[in-house]
Design a protein around this motif. Structure first.
Motif, short mmCIF file in Angstrom:
data_model
loop_
_atom_site.label_atom_id
_atom_site.label_comp_id
_atom_site.label_asym_id
_atom_site.label_seq_id
_atom_site.Cartn_x
_atom_site.Cartn_y
_atom_site.Cartn_z
N PHE A 87 0.84 -1.19 0.00
CA PHE A 87 0.00 0.00 0.00
C PHE A 87 0.88 1.25 0.00
O PHE A 87 2.08 1.17 0.20
CB PHE A 87 -0.88 0.02 1.25
CG PHE A 87 -1.93 -1.05 1.26
CD1 PHE A 87 -3.21 -0.78 0.78
CD2 PHE A 87 -1.66 -2.31 1.74
CE1 PHE A 87 -4.19 -1.75 0.79
CE2 PHE A 87 -2.64 -3.30 1.76
CZ PHE A 87 -3.91 -3.01 1.28
N HIS A 88 0.25 2.39 -0.20
CA HIS A 88 0.96 3.67 -0.23
C HIS A 88 0.29 4.66 0.70
O HIS A 88 -0.91 4.60 0.94
CB HIS A 88 0.97 4.23 -1.65
CG HIS A 88 1.66 3.33 -2.62
ND1 HIS A 88 1.02 2.28 -3.25
CD2 HIS A 88 2.94 3.29 -3.03
CE1 HIS A 88 1.89 1.65 -4.01
NE2 HIS A 88 3.06 2.23 -3.90
N LEU A 89 1.09 5.58 1.23
CA LEU A 89 0.62 6.66 2.09
C LEU A 89 0.94 7.97 1.39
O LEU A 89 2.05 8.12 0.88
CB LEU A 89 1.32 6.62 3.45
CG LEU A 89 1.36 5.28 4.18
CD1 LEU A 89 2.21 5.39 5.44
CD2 LEU A 89 -0.04 4.81 4.51
N LYS A 90 -0.02 8.90 1.35
CA LYS A 90 0.23 10.19 0.71
C LYS A 90 -0.01 11.30 1.71
O LYS A 90 -1.06 11.40 2.32
CB LYS A 90 -0.67 10.40 -0.50
CG LYS A 90 -0.41 11.76 -1.16
CD LYS A 90 -1.03 11.84 -2.51
CE LYS A 90 -0.88 13.22 -3.11
NZ LYS A 90 0.33 13.45 -3.81
N CYS A 91 1.01 12.16 1.87
CA CYS A 91 0.90 13.29 2.78
C CYS A 91 0.11 14.40 2.08
O CYS A 91 0.46 14.83 0.98
CB CYS A 91 2.28 13.80 3.19
SG CYS A 91 2.19 15.19 4.33
N LYS A 124 -3.10 1.61 -6.92
CA LYS A 124 -4.09 2.67 -6.80
C LYS A 124 -4.62 2.83 -5.36
O LYS A 124 -5.51 3.63 -5.12
CB LYS A 124 -5.26 2.38 -7.73
CG LYS A 124 -4.87 2.36 -9.19
CD LYS A 124 -6.08 2.18 -10.06
CE LYS A 124 -5.79 1.97 -11.50
NZ LYS A 124 -4.93 2.80 -12.20
N THR A 125 -4.07 2.06 -4.44
CA THR A 125 -4.54 2.11 -3.06
C THR A 125 -3.65 3.02 -2.25
O THR A 125 -2.46 2.76 -2.07
CB THR A 125 -4.56 0.70 -2.44
OG1 THR A 125 -5.34 -0.13 -3.28
CG2 THR A 125 -5.14 0.72 -1.05
N VAL A 126 -4.24 4.12 -1.78
CA VAL A 126 -3.49 5.15 -1.07
C VAL A 126 -4.25 5.57 0.17
O VAL A 126 -5.46 5.82 0.12
CB VAL A 126 -3.27 6.38 -1.99
CG1 VAL A 126 -2.48 7.45 -1.25
CG2 VAL A 126 -2.57 5.98 -3.27
N PHE A 127 -3.53 5.65 1.28
CA PHE A 127 -4.09 6.22 2.51
C PHE A 127 -3.60 7.66 2.61
O PHE A 127 -2.40 7.91 2.48
CB PHE A 127 -3.61 5.43 3.75
CG PHE A 127 -4.16 4.03 3.80
CD1 PHE A 127 -5.43 3.80 4.29
CD2 PHE A 127 -3.39 2.96 3.38
CE1 PHE A 127 -5.94 2.50 4.35
CE2 PHE A 127 -3.89 1.67 3.43
CZ PHE A 127 -5.17 1.44 3.92
N TYR A 128 -4.52 8.58 2.82
CA TYR A 128 -4.17 10.00 2.91
C TYR A 128 -4.04 10.41 4.37
O TYR A 128 -4.79 9.96 5.22
CB TYR A 128 -5.25 10.85 2.23
CG TYR A 128 -5.29 10.65 0.75
CD1 TYR A 128 -4.55 11.45 -0.10
CD2 TYR A 128 -6.06 9.64 0.18
CE1 TYR A 128 -4.57 11.27 -1.47
CE2 TYR A 128 -6.09 9.44 -1.19
CZ TYR A 128 -5.35 10.26 -2.00
OH TYR A 128 -5.37 10.08 -3.36
N GLY A 129 -3.08 11.28 4.66
CA GLY A 129 -2.86 11.78 6.01
C GLY A 129 -1.69 12.74 6.02
O GLY A 129 -1.38 13.36 5.01
#
Length: 141
Positions: A87-91, A124-129
């Motif tokens: 998975f990916h995390l996007k600031c 395409k799976t991104v957690f935003y924070g």
């Protein structure tokens, strides 16, 4: 250097080398354009996008589109394709995109498949924070 990218130019070589040198992070066409300009070899953004699209089509680069407002990010595809497995995390503050190699998230992925019959597309799976660096900067204020 380049595997199968057709007609070879100095600009293409520089773009490809920049992608290779930055394979551990996600880059944008603007990042590439800025680099080339700083190196004294300005290349039009449309030319960069066309070349990136070709590399994506050939499977050498993966394209990430986060949302309608953000520029697409690109990353070199390592031979083992590990990026497709996490998975990916996007600031939302600085825009940094972070790869996560986390057993807990892999368990969530497994649960979603086993209990819901759904295959997650990790590209395409991104957690935003908010990333750690931005959180620290906010705390220091």
């Amino acid at each position: 250097m380049e595997r199968n990218t057709g007609y070879h130019t100095r600009q293409k070589s520089m773009i490809y080398q920049y992608i290779l040198d930055n394979r551990q992070r996600h880059i944008t066409a603007t990042d590439i354009a800025s680099y080339l300009l700083a190196e004294g070899t300005p290349v039009g953004i449309a030319t960069i996008y066309r070349y990136l699209d070709k590399l994506v089509e050939q499977g050498e680069v993966r394209k990430y589109t986060m949302d309608e407002k953000s520029s697409a990010c690109y990353q070199f595809v390592e031979q083992h394709g590990a990026c497709a497995l996490h998975f990916h995390l996007k600031c939302v503050r600085c825009g940094k995109l972070i790869h996560t190699d986390c057993g807990y998230l892999q368990e969530i992925d497994k649960h979603i498949l086993e209990h819901h019959g759904f295959h997650v597309d990790h590209s395409k799976t991104v957690f935003y924070g908010i990333c750690q660096d931005c959180s620290r900067a906010e705390e220091e204020k």
